[in-house]
Design an enzyme around this catalytic site. Structure first.
Site, short mmCIF file in Angstrom:
data_model
loop_
_atom_site.label_atom_id
_atom_site.label_comp_id
_atom_site.label_asym_id
_atom_site.label_seq_id
_atom_site.Cartn_x
_atom_site.Cartn_y
_atom_site.Cartn_z
N GLU A 1 -1.36 16.36 -7.85
CA GLU A 1 -1.28 15.29 -6.84
C GLU A 1 -0.35 15.76 -5.73
O GLU A 1 0.85 15.52 -5.77
CB GLU A 1 -0.79 13.99 -7.46
CG GLU A 1 -0.92 12.82 -6.48
CD GLU A 1 -0.26 11.55 -6.96
OE1 GLU A 1 -0.51 10.51 -6.33
OE2 GLU A 1 0.50 11.59 -7.94
N HIS B 1 -3.57 9.90 -0.70
CA HIS B 1 -2.43 10.17 0.17
C HIS B 1 -2.95 10.70 1.51
O HIS B 1 -2.58 11.78 1.96
CB HIS B 1 -1.46 11.15 -0.48
CG HIS B 1 -0.68 10.55 -1.61
ND1 HIS B 1 0.45 9.79 -1.41
CD2 HIS B 1 -0.89 10.57 -2.95
CE1 HIS B 1 0.92 9.37 -2.58
NE2 HIS B 1 0.12 9.83 -3.53
N ASN C 1 -3.81 2.40 -2.53
CA ASN C 1 -2.43 2.81 -2.30
C ASN C 1 -2.37 4.17 -1.61
O ASN C 1 -3.07 5.10 -1.99
CB ASN C 1 -1.66 2.86 -3.63
CG ASN C 1 -1.58 1.49 -4.28
OD1 ASN C 1 -2.18 1.24 -5.31
ND2 ASN C 1 -0.84 0.59 -3.66
N ASP D 1 -1.61 -2.05 -13.18
CA ASP D 1 -0.45 -2.90 -13.49
C ASP D 1 -0.49 -4.27 -12.81
O ASP D 1 0.40 -5.10 -13.04
CB ASP D 1 0.85 -2.18 -13.16
CG ASP D 1 0.97 -1.77 -11.70
OD1 ASP D 1 0.06 -2.09 -10.90
OD2 ASP D 1 1.98 -1.11 -11.35
N HIS E 1 0.50 -2.77 -8.08
CA HIS E 1 -0.01 -1.90 -7.02
C HIS E 1 -1.25 -2.48 -6.36
O HIS E 1 -1.49 -2.28 -5.17
CB HIS E 1 -0.34 -0.51 -7.58
CG HIS E 1 0.85 0.36 -7.80
ND1 HIS E 1 1.67 0.22 -8.89
CD2 HIS E 1 1.37 1.37 -7.05
CE1 HIS E 1 2.65 1.11 -8.82
NE2 HIS E 1 2.49 1.82 -7.71
N ASP F 1 -0.44 5.99 -13.60
CA ASP F 1 0.50 6.56 -12.63
C ASP F 1 1.93 6.42 -13.17
O ASP F 1 2.88 6.18 -12.44
CB ASP F 1 0.36 5.90 -11.26
CG ASP F 1 0.98 6.71 -10.13
OD1 ASP F 1 1.42 7.86 -10.37
OD2 ASP F 1 1.04 6.20 -8.99
N LEU G 1 7.42 0.87 -4.01
CA LEU G 1 6.88 1.23 -5.32
C LEU G 1 6.85 2.74 -5.50
O LEU G 1 6.56 3.49 -4.56
CB LEU G 1 5.46 0.68 -5.47
CG LEU G 1 5.34 -0.83 -5.67
CD1 LEU G 1 3.88 -1.27 -5.52
CD2 LEU G 1 5.88 -1.25 -7.03
#
Length: 366
Positions: free
Chosen positions: A121, A184, A208, A236, A239, A260, A293
């Site tokens: 990642e 990202h 995200n 969760d 997020h 994650d 986060l």
């Protein structure tokens, strides 16, 4: 060995016996059942987590035995296979982490989830979409990929397609069978579509650290909702809130769940590491000092119960934690309970709490 209870099979639920031998399922007997009609254990496939940075106080980027520690930690919560996931870091730090991960994989830990390989990642991500990644984003090259892959096999890579040179890299890596994920990234919808045409297969923690959905600028989220067959999502409910989860579930056929998870998973509140960052676990979330986060403290059993809370059946929730991640990686020997498959199994009580876990037929917890 024989297990008794409500067994989730590809044909539905059966109340009866699941027979194991030499790490494989050799038979299932019983009659169709609605598991809600009795209190017998629920026996489902082991969870497969394709995005996990840490657990049990260990962060993969620390090297050493950190990968072994996190694999043991997550196994206690029903994860039977996983990908160790790196953080964006300097070349030297990544080499060290991958060297040590490779050593752990060469001598797999006992009482632990099966380590399938690595999820890289970063660092081939956008400097404008770091999220909680440290500021070491840089354009990717095949040489840099090969250097790390020689140390520990990379099964999944997160990449920003808008960076110069990345479209060509996506095509080459996809041709090798690496699962290329868009994440990202500040890419446009059209750039994502091009990347998908070149072989990209998924999206990293959907919603995200990516350009969002606007009706005149659909962005990465719009491309995923319109075109993705597979995408991962952090389960969760922090997020991504429930409405976002349900929208993605309706649009993406094989949406699957990841944790994650950071080193804080399975640990009490306090201060932990995530790559170069100090992070703080408070309750169910993990955050940077500024409140942003930073990964999660999630375990897959909690993710399962979260999906049930949203209205999914246990059978569908299981698919999104087991079958779809297995199929995404091209694994045909796990993700379902059926003869000749690996005996990767989770036994739940009627409240869906983990009671027992088997990895390739070996009991991890009592």
């Amino acid at each position: 060995m024989t297990l008794e209870g409500n067994i989730l099979t590809p044909e539905g639920w059966f109340k009866g016996e699941l027979m194991l031998r030499r790490g494989r399922i050799v038979g299932i007997s019983g009659a169709p059942v609605n598991p809600d009609d009795n209190d017998a254990p629920r026996i489902i496939p082991g969870f497969i987590d394709l995005h996990v940075h840490g657990g049990g106080g260990a962060d993969l980027m620390e090297g050493g035995q950190s990968l072994a520690v996190l694999a043991r930690t997550h196994a206690r919560f029903g994860t039977t296979s996983l990908l160790g996931t790196s953080m964006t870091a300097s070349r030297e730090a990544l080499i060290k982490a991958f060297q040590d991960a490779g050593r752990v994989m060469a001598s797999p830990p006992e009482q632990a989830a099966d380590i399938l390989g690595m999820h890289l990642e970063g660092p081939f991500i956008s400097p404008d979409m770091l999220g909680a990644q440290p500021p070491h984003a840089r354009p990717g090259t095949l040489e840099a990929f090969d250097e790390l892959n020689a140390l520990a096999p990379i099964r999944v890579i997160t990449i920003a397609p808008e960076i110069e040179g990345h479209m060509a890299l996506i095509e080459v890596l996809a041709g090798r069978g690496v699962r290329v994920q868009l994440g990202h990234t500040a890419a446009t919808h059209d750039q994502c579509v091009k990347a998908l045409c070149l072989g990209a297969r998924g999206f990293t923690h959907l919603y995200n650290a990516m350009s969002g959905l606007h009706h005149r600028a659909p962005g990465v989220v719009g491309a995923a909702l319109a075109h993705a067959d597979y995408a991962e999502m952090i389960g969760d409910l922090i997020h991504v809130e429930p409405g976002g989860v349900l929208a993605a579930r309706r649009a993406i056929p094989h949406l699957y769940v990841v944790t994650d998870a950071t080193s804080a998973a399975g640990m009490p509140d306090g201060e932990y590491r995530l790559g170069e960052h100090r992070v703080f676990k408070r309750g169910d979330s993990v955050r940077l000092a500024d409140g942003g986060l930073a990964g999660s403290a999630l375990t897959m059993d909690v993710a399962l119960r979260n999906l049930i809370h949203l209205g999914l059946t246990l059978a569908e929730a299981s698919q999104r934690l087991s079958l779809w991640p297995a199929r995404y990686l091209g694994l045909s020997d796990r993700g379902v309970l059926a003869p000749a498959h690996r005996a990767d199994i989770v036994m739940l009580d009627s409240n869906l709490e983990v009671q027992q876990v088997w990895v390739a037929g070996r009991k991890v917890i009592e």
